[in-house]
Design an enzyme around this catalytic site. Structure first.
Site, PDB file in Angstrom:
ATOM      1  N   GLN A  88      45.906   1.236  39.984  1.00 55.12           N
ATOM      2  CA  GLN A  88      45.507   0.394  41.109  1.00 55.12           C
ATOM      3  C   GLN A  88      44.079   0.731  41.533  1.00 55.12           C
ATOM      4  O   GLN A  88      43.735   1.909  41.680  1.00 55.12           O
ATOM      5  CB  GLN A  88      46.440   0.585  42.299  1.00 55.12           C
ATOM      6  N   CYS A 146      47.133  -2.187  51.225  1.00 55.85           N
ATOM      7  CA  CYS A 146      47.098  -0.947  52.003  1.00 55.85           C
ATOM      8  C   CYS A 146      46.692  -1.221  53.448  1.00 55.85           C
ATOM      9  O   CYS A 146      45.654  -1.836  53.701  1.00 55.85           O
ATOM     10  CB  CYS A 146      46.119   0.038  51.379  1.00 55.85           C
ATOM     11  N   GLY A 197      59.324  -3.486  50.423  1.00 55.12           N
ATOM     12  CA  GLY A 197      59.494  -3.273  51.856  1.00 55.12           C
ATOM     13  C   GLY A 197      60.927  -3.011  52.259  1.00 55.12           C
ATOM     14  O   GLY A 197      61.797  -3.872  52.109  1.00 55.12           O
ATOM     15  N   ARG A 256      58.643   4.513  49.896  1.00 55.46           N
ATOM     16  CA  ARG A 256      59.059   5.650  50.727  1.00 55.46           C
ATOM     17  C   ARG A 256      60.465   6.145  50.436  1.00 55.46           C
ATOM     18  O   ARG A 256      60.738   7.338  50.539  1.00 55.46           O
ATOM     19  CB  ARG A 256      58.915   5.261  52.206  1.00 55.46           C
TER      20      ARG A 256
END
Length: 350
Positions: A70, A100, A204, A228
């Site tokens: 990226q 981001c 998400g 996460r």
């Protein structure tokens, strides 16, 4: 699952996270069921290409293909040059960061800040695609639903990105304004999927096998990306893959398995970062692994005072040896990763 001419093993992706998704973490996630992993973002600034941080991020030695890198920046030509630089160092996919939300990125008009300037965003995508085309390297792009609730323009941008040759889109179901707060919404992702012919990836709040199936059904997405929820729980990919294939849940991993995975992860981590940085940056990973486990907080406090890699490794090994004497498998409720952590802090911790 295809990205351009490249075939992927499955549709479970590891999200690029600054200070987290380094080569050791990507390799571990791939070994535990992820079909694809994108590197933490590399700057497009030429003067930083030879910095230690960038050289570590551009290190793909021994990594399972395909290699996806990226890049982040604000100028079309700089981004095109950065794409070629990373292709020369092994990149097989170039991903453009327009997702981001970190202030230090957005304040420089990179990341999701680019969604405010649609013409600039499209010119960057077009320049990167043109630079990658002679190398037969596909270009992908990650973005958010928009800059803020009043300006959700992911759908408009998605059509534009497809028209200039971007070959896959990842959409995080939040605006930049939200950061990582509140709940991700999937209606915008579903609208993007319905509007373009290229693959779309949903991102998400995907933190369980059941949530993975729900998001796939609600969005129609071709793949899901997990960030996460994989922190300290890299086996989430094999759990999701099993559930999607069979409709049944895997038992939690054995303590001995987690001990092996973490200790191997630490050895690779020390090898990449060296003694001083490696010991310090490993602390967050260890903390995520033991979050919610018996005496996990005690171990976290202990390792925060250790500055030697051999001692840190031995402390972790001893902890899991003792835990293994108490239980064969992790508790059902443990290892729920660092969902809710503000990812703006990750780079500082690294």
């Amino acid at each position: 699952m295809q990205i351009g001419h490249l075939s992927l093993e499955n549709s479970l992706f590891v999200a690029p996270m600054a200070g987290v998704t380094d080569r050791p973490f990507r390799q571990l996630c791939k070994s535990l069921g992820a079909g694809y992993a994108v590197s933490e973002m590399v700057t497009s600034r030429r003067d930083l290409w030879n910095s230690l941080k960038t050289s570590r991020r551009a290190n793909h030695e021994g990594e399972k293909e395909p290699i996806a890198v990226q890049i982040a920046g604000t100028e079309a030509q700089m981004m095109a040059d950065a794409a070629v630089y990373n292709i020369e160092r092994g990149a097989q996919v170039i991903d453009i960061n327009m997702g981001c939300p970190a202030k230090k990125v957005c304040n420089k008009w990179a990341g999701s800040a680019l969604m405010q300037d649609e013409s600039l965003a499209l010119s960057i995508a077009e320049a990167v695609v043109e630079a990658c085309a002679p190398h037969r390297v596909p270009v992908t792009l990650k973005m958010r639903t928009g800059w803020c609730q009043q300006h959700k323009n992911a759908l408009v941008l998605a059509k534009g990105f497809e028209s200039v040759g971007v070959q896959m889109l990842t959409v995080h179901g939040r605006t930049r304004e939200q950061g990582y707060k509140g709940q991700a919404e999937y209606e915008t992702i579903a609208a993007v999927k319905a509007a373009v012919a290229i693959p779309v990836v949903a991102n998400g709040d995907i933190d369980s096998p059941h949530k993975a199936l729900e998001v796939l059904q609600r969005t129609g997405a071709d793949a899901i990306m997990i960030g996460r929820a994989a922190q300290g729980r890299p086996w989430i990919f094999r759990e999701i893959a099993h559930f999607l294939a069979t409709g049944t849940l895997l038992a939690p991993p054995r303590v001995a398995e987690v001990r092996h995975w973490l200790l191997e992860h630490l050895q690779e981590h020390y090898s990449l970062y060296g003694e001083f940085t490696g010991v310090r940056s490993a602390r967050k990973h260890i903390g995520w692994y033991v979050k919610g486990l018996p005496q996990g907080e005690d171990l976290r406090q202990q390792i925060n005072g250790i500055e030697d890699s051999a001692q840190q490794w031995a402390a972790v090994a001893g902890y899991f040896d003792a835990l293994g004497d108490r239980m064969e498998r992790l508790p059902e409720w443990a290892g729920a990763a660092a969902v809710g952590v503000d990812e703006e802090t990750m780079e500082i911790a690294a």
